[in-house]
Design an enzyme around this catalytic site. Structure first.
Site, short mmCIF file in Angstrom:
data_model
loop_
_atom_site.label_atom_id
_atom_site.label_comp_id
_atom_site.label_asym_id
_atom_site.label_seq_id
_atom_site.Cartn_x
_atom_site.Cartn_y
_atom_site.Cartn_z
N LYS A 1 12.43 -8.12 -13.63
CA LYS A 1 11.92 -9.00 -12.55
C LYS A 1 10.80 -9.89 -13.06
CE LYS A 1 10.64 -5.87 -9.47
NZ LYS A 1 11.07 -4.57 -10.02
N ARG B 1 8.93 6.63 -10.33
CA ARG B 1 9.15 5.25 -9.84
C ARG B 1 10.63 5.02 -9.53
NH1 ARG B 1 6.62 2.07 -14.53
NH2 ARG B 1 7.03 0.18 -13.36
N ARG C 1 8.10 -0.87 -23.73
CA ARG C 1 7.54 -2.14 -23.25
C ARG C 1 6.05 -2.27 -23.56
NH1 ARG C 1 8.78 -3.78 -17.04
NH2 ARG C 1 7.28 -2.21 -16.43
N ARG D 1 9.48 -3.96 -0.82
CA ARG D 1 10.03 -2.81 -1.54
C ARG D 1 10.54 -1.77 -0.56
NH1 ARG D 1 6.99 -3.20 -6.52
NH2 ARG D 1 7.40 -1.56 -8.00
N ARG E 1 1.48 -0.48 -20.11
CA ARG E 1 1.09 -0.12 -18.74
C ARG E 1 0.97 1.39 -18.64
NH1 ARG E 1 4.72 -3.35 -14.45
NH2 ARG E 1 4.43 -1.36 -13.40
P1 AMP Z 1 5.38 -3.15 -10.24
O1 AMP Z 1 4.54 -3.90 -11.23
O2 AMP Z 1 6.11 -4.06 -9.30
O3 AMP Z 1 6.29 -2.14 -10.91
O4 AMP Z 1 4.36 -2.32 -9.32
C1 AMP Z 1 3.49 -1.35 -9.88
C2 AMP Z 1 3.05 -0.37 -8.80
O5 AMP Z 1 2.33 -1.07 -7.76
C3 AMP Z 1 4.17 0.34 -8.07
O6 AMP Z 1 4.64 1.50 -8.77
C4 AMP Z 1 3.48 0.72 -6.74
O7 AMP Z 1 2.60 1.81 -6.93
C5 AMP Z 1 2.63 -0.51 -6.48
N1 AMP Z 1 3.33 -1.54 -5.68
C6 AMP Z 1 3.62 -2.82 -6.07
N2 AMP Z 1 4.25 -3.49 -5.11
C7 AMP Z 1 4.38 -2.63 -4.08
C8 AMP Z 1 4.99 -2.72 -2.79
N3 AMP Z 1 5.60 -3.84 -2.36
N4 AMP Z 1 4.94 -1.62 -1.99
C9 AMP Z 1 4.34 -0.48 -2.38
N5 AMP Z 1 3.76 -0.32 -3.60
C10 AMP Z 1 3.79 -1.38 -4.45
#
Ligand code: AMP
Length: 219
Positions: free
Chosen positions: A16, A174, A130, A91, A163
């Site tokens: 993404k 996740r 990554r 999400r 990360r």
């Molecule tokens: P990402 O970089 O999109 O993988 O997001 C990293 C982390 O941020 C996720 O594992 C969640 O803990 C939190 N997070 C990001 N976006 C959301 C969302 N829309 N709803 C809930 N938690 C989120």
């Protein structure tokens, strides 16, 4: 001017972030990445960051209310008036319903949804290799797309980071969250402007599939 509102949905590691960055340039609209917003808040030690730090570290989801507030406060900013690309939000189905209502109340069109589908085995391999530049956000993979100089960004020379939630154990959580609460989103959006692409291919081919889905000329 017509507003392009694009939602990218897909499991962690589906690409993404990579596709969002390229599409942002192609379509000339900014990206709103909720994960990047939360990570920046955590690093700055803001009250919001401190309140979500443990949740991110565990690979769990932040509450819908909090995420909805964050997104609602971002999309009204002037730089998003001509459209934007959402990476990582919505999400959950309640987040999608909130987004629909918010867009409607702002007189904005409903989003075009791009779902990037990738099998779990491919995701695990991708994520655990990554590395990312903390400054420009460029993503590398130790085996597939390594930087020219080991550990440093090709673009700005910054030391690359991994990360903290890109470990196998946290990734499993996740992926579990994704299956449980994000996968139903696909059903929610299927009735709308919904497009699914195969994200198991290399990034250039995935981009071509997205361009075709969006009706853009494929180069
Ligand atoms: P990402 O970089 O999109 O993988 O997001 C990293 C982390 O941020 C996720 O594992 C969640 O803990 C939190 N997070 C990001 N976006 C959301 C969302 N829309 N709803 C809930 N938690 C989120």
């Amino acid at each position: 001017m017509s507003q392009n509102i694009i939602v990218l949905i897909g499991p962690p590691g589906c690409g993404k972030g990579t596709q969002a960055a390229v599409l942002s340039e192609l379509l000339d609209i900014p990206v709103i990445s909720t994960g990047a917003i939360l990570r920046a808040e955590c690093e700055s030690g803001t009250p919001l960051g401190n309140s979500v730090k443990a949740t991110l570290a565990a690979g769990e989801l932040v509450s819908d209310d909090l995420m909805n507030q964050v997104v609602a406060s971002w999309i009204v900013r002037p730089q998003y008036a001509n459209g934007f690309l959402l990476d990582g939000y919505p999400r959950t189905v309640p987040q999608a319903i909130f987004l629909d209502h918010t867009l409607e109340s702002l007189d904005m069109p409903q989003p075009t949804v791009i779902h990037i589908a990738v099998p779990d085995t491919v995701l695990m391999e991708r994520i655990t290799g990554r590395q990312q530049c903390p400054s420009c956000g460029k993503v590398y993979h130790l085996r597939h797309t390594p930087p020219a100089r080991d550990g440093f960004c090709d673009h700005d020379g910054m030391r690359l980071m991994r990360r903290t939630d890109d470990t196998e154990g946290v990734l499993q959580e996740r992926l579990r969250c994704y299956e449980e609460v994000t996968a139903p989103l696909i059903e929610y959006y299927r009735e709308m402007d919904f497009n699914s692409v195969d994200g198991g291919e290399n990034p250039a081919l995935v981009l071509e599939a997205i361009e075709a889905a969006l009706g853009l000329p494929v180069w």
